[in-house]
Scaffold this motif. Structure first.
Motif, mmCIF file in Angstrom:
data_model
loop_
_atom_site.group_PDB
_atom_site.id
_atom_site.type_symbol
_atom_site.label_atom_id
_atom_site.label_comp_id
_atom_site.label_asym_id
_atom_site.label_seq_id
_atom_site.Cartn_x
_atom_site.Cartn_y
_atom_site.Cartn_z
ATOM 1 N N GLU A 156 6.621 48.437 -15.926
ATOM 2 C CA GLU A 156 7.188 47.641 -14.841
ATOM 3 C C GLU A 156 6.450 47.961 -13.542
ATOM 4 O OE1 GLU A 156 11.404 47.953 -14.587
ATOM 5 O OE2 GLU A 156 11.735 47.023 -16.548
ATOM 6 N N LEU A 157 6.096 46.924 -12.798
ATOM 7 C CA LEU A 157 5.361 47.141 -11.566
ATOM 8 C C LEU A 157 5.841 46.210 -10.466
ATOM 9 C CD1 LEU A 157 1.876 45.422 -11.726
ATOM 10 C CD2 LEU A 157 3.485 45.247 -13.610
ATOM 11 N N ASP A 158 5.628 46.653 -9.247
ATOM 12 C CA ASP A 158 5.900 45.835 -8.067
ATOM 13 C C ASP A 158 4.561 45.584 -7.399
ATOM 14 O OD1 ASP A 158 8.299 45.050 -5.992
ATOM 15 O OD2 ASP A 158 6.468 45.655 -4.944
ATOM 16 N N ILE A 159 4.206 44.306 -7.242
ATOM 17 C CA ILE A 159 2.895 43.960 -6.706
ATOM 18 C C ILE A 159 3.025 42.787 -5.735
ATOM 19 C CG2 ILE A 159 2.420 42.471 -8.701
ATOM 20 C CD1 ILE A 159 -0.544 43.228 -8.386
ATOM 21 N N THR A 160 2.346 42.880 -4.601
ATOM 22 C CA THR A 160 2.318 41.784 -3.626
ATOM 23 C C THR A 160 0.873 41.325 -3.469
ATOM 24 O OG1 THR A 160 2.160 43.393 -1.819
ATOM 25 C CG2 THR A 160 4.355 42.560 -2.378
ATOM 26 N N THR A 161 0.681 40.027 -3.323
ATOM 27 C CA THR A 161 -0.673 39.482 -3.252
ATOM 28 C C THR A 161 -0.796 38.485 -2.104
ATOM 29 O OG1 THR A 161 -0.287 37.510 -4.616
ATOM 30 C CG2 THR A 161 -0.672 39.576 -5.771
ATOM 31 N N ASN A 162 -2.033 38.135 -1.770
ATOM 32 C CA ASN A 162 -2.294 37.068 -0.805
ATOM 33 C C ASN A 162 -2.546 35.749 -1.533
ATOM 34 O OD1 ASN A 162 -1.985 38.852 1.269
ATOM 35 N ND2 ASN A 162 -4.164 39.144 1.653
ATOM 36 N N LYS A 163 -3.706 35.664 -2.188
ATOM 37 C CA LYS A 163 -4.069 34.425 -2.877
ATOM 38 C C LYS A 163 -4.044 34.556 -4.388
ATOM 39 C CE LYS A 163 -7.201 33.465 0.980
ATOM 40 N NZ LYS A 163 -8.625 33.362 1.397
ATOM 41 N N ALA A 164 -4.083 35.762 -4.887
ATOM 42 C CA ALA A 164 -4.187 35.988 -6.333
ATOM 43 C C ALA A 164 -3.001 35.393 -7.088
ATOM 44 C CB ALA A 164 -4.272 37.484 -6.616
ATOM 45 N N ARG A 165 -3.298 34.826 -8.240
ATOM 46 C CA ARG A 165 -2.248 34.239 -9.074
ATOM 47 C C ARG A 165 -2.299 34.740 -10.516
ATOM 48 N NH1 ARG A 165 -0.251 34.020 -5.230
ATOM 49 N NH2 ARG A 165 0.497 32.302 -3.947
ATOM 50 N N ARG A 166 -3.429 35.287 -10.961
ATOM 51 C CA ARG A 166 -3.523 35.839 -12.314
ATOM 52 C C ARG A 166 -4.391 37.094 -12.254
ATOM 53 N NH1 ARG A 166 -5.320 32.234 -17.327
ATOM 54 N NH2 ARG A 166 -3.118 31.673 -17.198
ATOM 55 N N ILE A 167 -3.732 38.258 -12.399
ATOM 56 C CA ILE A 167 -4.429 39.535 -12.268
ATOM 57 C C ILE A 167 -4.428 40.249 -13.625
ATOM 58 C CG2 ILE A 167 -4.412 41.789 -11.131
ATOM 59 C CD1 ILE A 167 -2.923 40.427 -8.799
ATOM 60 N N PRO A 168 -5.590 40.494 -14.214
ATOM 61 C CA PRO A 168 -5.641 41.228 -15.481
ATOM 62 C C PRO A 168 -5.352 42.714 -15.263
ATOM 63 C CG PRO A 168 -7.610 39.884 -15.136
ATOM 64 C CD PRO A 168 -6.904 39.970 -13.825
ATOM 65 N N LEU A 169 -4.520 43.275 -16.113
ATOM 66 C CA LEU A 169 -4.262 44.709 -16.116
ATOM 67 C C LEU A 169 -4.786 45.238 -17.458
ATOM 68 C CD1 LEU A 169 -0.971 46.503 -15.060
ATOM 69 C CD2 LEU A 169 -2.505 47.396 -16.781
ATOM 70 N N ASN B 239 2.918 48.553 -5.416
ATOM 71 C CA ASN B 239 3.881 49.452 -4.770
ATOM 72 C C ASN B 239 4.617 50.362 -5.739
ATOM 73 O OD1 ASN B 239 3.657 48.225 -2.000
ATOM 74 N ND2 ASN B 239 4.340 46.421 -3.119
ATOM 75 N N SER B 240 4.620 50.020 -7.020
ATOM 76 C CA SER B 240 5.264 50.898 -8.008
ATOM 77 C C SER B 240 4.694 50.598 -9.388
ATOM 78 C CB SER B 240 6.786 50.714 -8.012
ATOM 79 O OG SER B 240 7.150 49.484 -8.603
ATOM 80 N N LEU B 241 4.669 51.643 -10.219
ATOM 81 C CA LEU B 241 4.230 51.547 -11.615
ATOM 82 C C LEU B 241 5.127 52.481 -12.421
ATOM 83 C CD1 LEU B 241 0.316 51.630 -11.627
ATOM 84 C CD2 LEU B 241 1.760 49.899 -12.680
#
Length: 363
Positions: free
Chosen positions: A112-125, A206-208
């Motif tokens: 579970e993660l908390d993530i904030t972005t500007n333009k990104a819509r698909r981020i590979p992990l 912000n969290s992982l």
């Protein structure tokens, strides 16, 4: 007087059961999740020979994508990147080494993660998994960003290795059909795959947190508490004067109606469990479903993973054969129910039943 004494003992016993249940719940919940963000951020300060967190791009030419990793007081990190000018798929990523952190992903079910972005819509992990080959295997899942949402839960069972990785490394899926999540040695976040060239963007994590699925645990605690209170009621208050008779009901065969895909899969396993080469790949071919989907269907129906349920079927049949006496050796029973070695059969039997097949026969 005796009745009041029994009632008092019963109340004390129930209170003790409830307290013990609360303690077990507290311990279970506290050990069900692991915040890994502080640990991986510390790798930014590692010195040689330990590897440290950093960034990488798909190549090192002037036209390559660029990225910068910023650690924010060890509570979060930001990745600022610019996509390359060149044609084709261009990416850059930030990565963190995990091999010295003793994080066992196989003990958990979700990331579970908390993530904030500007333009990104698909981020590979991506997770890098050690195997018995010369190269590491990487497994991936996409973080599909939704507007107004920052929290995401990624099932670890749904991480997969892209087909192009097998092709690039000249490795067949049969060589490493399933990843070993106990051997994750690195984690990386790539730049958004949907952004165009020469686009500058950033995202902040912000969290992982690694988490376990506690559904079965809650069911076990609830059932165990009700059973314990029921036994306390019977043993202490003794509501029935006559002697109780314990009736042992043998396990019966269940006939599936094949109305749903879950029933079809369970029927197929019931008929083919003794095939020592049976894998999720066979189920994928038989039912035209992805391995992750088939695995989830089995878990939803049986509350067990595919390997555990397959071993459950085999051990149940092994117990029946052992009780019947219709065999020459214990090893023969193992091969009969689908194990490819006697040592593996004994190990799995002991893990499920608490005793070896030989002790099972004696007891």
């Amino acid at each position: 007087m005796e009745t009041k004494k029994k009632q008092s003992v019963f109340k004390i016993t129930i209170a003790a059961i409830l307290v013990l249940t609360a303690v077990v719940l507290g311990v279970g919940i506290s050990s069900s999740e692991l915040d890994i963000l502080p640990s991986i951020l510390e790798t930014k300060d590692h010195e040689k020979p330990l590897r440290s967190a950093g960034t990488f791009a798909e190549d090192f030419t002037e036209n390559a994508s660029r990225g910068e990793l910023i650690v924010n007081e060890k509570s979060s990190f930001s990745f600022i990147y610019t996509k390359a000018k060149r044609e084709g798929h261009a990416y850059t990523a930030c990565w963190f080494p995990l091999e010295n952190l003793n994080i066992d992903f196989s003990n958990y079910d979700f990331l579970e993660l908390d993530i904030t972005t500007n333009k990104a819509r698909r981020i590979p992990l991506n997770l890098s998994v050690q195997n018995n080959l010369a190269t590491h295997q990487y497994i991936r899942q996409f973080i599909e960003i939704e507007e107004g949402k920052s929290s995401y839960s990624l099932p670890l069972s749904e991480f997969y290795t892209p087909a192009e990785w097998y092709d690039a490394n000249n490795i067949s899926q049969a060589q490493i059909p399933e990843q070993d999540l106990s051997k994750v040695e690195a984690m990386s976040f790539e730049s958004c795959h949907l952004l165009g060239r020469e686009i500058k963007d950033q995202f902040t994590v912000n969290s992982l947190v690694l988490k376990k699925d506690l559904t079965l645990f809650y069911v076990f605690i609830a059932v165990g508490s009700f059973i314990s209170m029921g036994l306390a009621w019977l043993l202490i208050l003794k509501p029935f004067e006559k002697e109780e008779e314990i009736v042992h009901v043998p396990i019966k065969e269940v006939e599936y109606k094949k109305e749903t895909i879950e029933d079809q899969i369970l029927t197929y396993l019931a008929k083919n469990y003794n095939n020592p080469d049976l894998t999720l790949e066979d189920l994928k071919s038989e039912f035209g479903k992805g391995k992750a989907e088939v695995s989830n269907l089995i878990k939803e129906s049986t509350k067990m993973t595919f390997p555990r349920y397959l071993n459950f079927l085999r051990i149940e049949e092994a117990k029946r054969v052992l009780k019947s006496g219709d065999f020459k050796t214990v090893a023969e029973v193992g091969f009969l129910v689908g194990f490819n070695s006697s040592s593996n059969f004994i190990r799995v039997f002991k893990a499920q039943e608490g005793v070896s097949p030989k002790k099972f026969l004696e007891g």
